[in-house]
Design a protein around this motif. Structure first.
Motif: not given
Length: 288
Positions: A74-77, A99-102, A106-117
């Motif tokens: 996970v990284y910013l840009d 996965i790029a993002g901030d 909080q919504s991005f953190c949830k996206q990271v978990v979903k994408e990882t799964l």
């Protein structure tokens, strides 16, 4: 850094953006030592590593892959650095998803978990490593905007991602948080940054107490001065040219010298370790 000529601090240099870019650093950081041989300490495990594109995060990513893990970075840009890290991992025969993002969102953190799964089906290790810092000599110059942004990235992002990951962890899972030497020794020009790192240390100890009965271990690493892109992106040329020189070892550390601590804390070598912070700082004695 040229030890043969007696200079073991970096040459003066400056980058004018945060986060810094590893591909613009001279010399480049060492992210893994020649001859490092993995021994399947993390075989079959999946790790999320924030700030994994460069510096300490890149080193952790490479070491984890060498030990048999699949990694989500996970990284910013910093796309160029992230793609280079992915290339290095794939050259080792490893699996990597970017996965790029901030992480402060909080919504991005949830996206990271979903994408990882979705990609790897499980999560075994979370490394909260992303961070930013903005040196200021005068305490009164720290604006509310800077204070909030530094906490948003360094602490809230870690908190949000840990909450998002927790329902999917199980007995034997591990979380490793990056604190800092500044949390223990203070820093006169990084007061807001050091405060976030103090919060991370307290969070690590408290969450460990909360989760120990579940068999989930939470630990931290408190690096000293390590040669990463954040350094030329944060400090003046003169300060960069002296970076790490005030440690007992008289030099900055390399990411390759920190990453094995994260391997230890993620592996079964540390099954009796939780709520602890390892100090990798060039010999600074803190007793904290």
């Amino acid at each position: 850094m040229d030890e043969k000529n007696g200079k073991i601090t970096p040459p003066a240099q400056k980058q004018n953006r945060q986060p810094g870019l590893e591909h613009n650093m001279k010399p480049a950081p060492e992210y893994i030592r020649d001859g490092y041989k993995g021994s399947d300490k993390l075989k079959g495990k999946t790790a999320i590593i924030t700030g994994g594109d460069s510096g300490i995060g890149r080193a952790i990513s490479l070491h984890y892959v060498k030990e048999g893990a699949k990694v989500v970075i996970v990284y910013l840009d910093e796309d160029k650095d992230a793609e280079r890290t992915k290339e290095l991992i794939e050259n080792e025969g490893g699996s990597c998803h970017l996965i790029a993002g901030d992480v402060g969102d909080q919504s991005f953190c949830k996206q990271v978990v979903k994408e990882t799964l979705d990609v790897f089906n499980k999560i075994d290790i979370l490394v909260n490593n992303a961070g930013e810092q903005h040196p200021l000599d005068d305490f009164l110059d720290i604006s509310s905007e800077q204070l909030e942004k530094t906490f948003q990235t360094n602490f809230f992002g870690m908190f949000y991602l840990t909450q998002a990951v927790m329902p999917y962890l199980r007995k034997g899972s591990t979380i490793i948080n990056t604190s800092s030497v500044t949390a223990y020794g203070g820093s006169d020009d990084l007061i807001d940054y050091a405060s976030t790192k103090g919060a991370i240390t307290a969070f690590t100890r408290s969450l460990s107490e909360n989760m120990v009965s579940e068999g989930i271990r939470i630990n931290g690493v408190a690096p000293g001065p390590i040669w990463t892109p954040l350094i030329p992106a944060s400090f003046s040329k003169d300060k960069v040219g002296q970076f790490g020189g005030n440690t007992p070892m008289k030099r900055p550390g390399q990411p390759s010298e920190v990453a094995p601590a994260y391997v230890y804390l993620a592996s079964d070598d540390s099954t009796y370790v939780s709520g602890q912070v390892l100090h990798v700082n060039g010999g600074i004695v803190l007793n904290g």
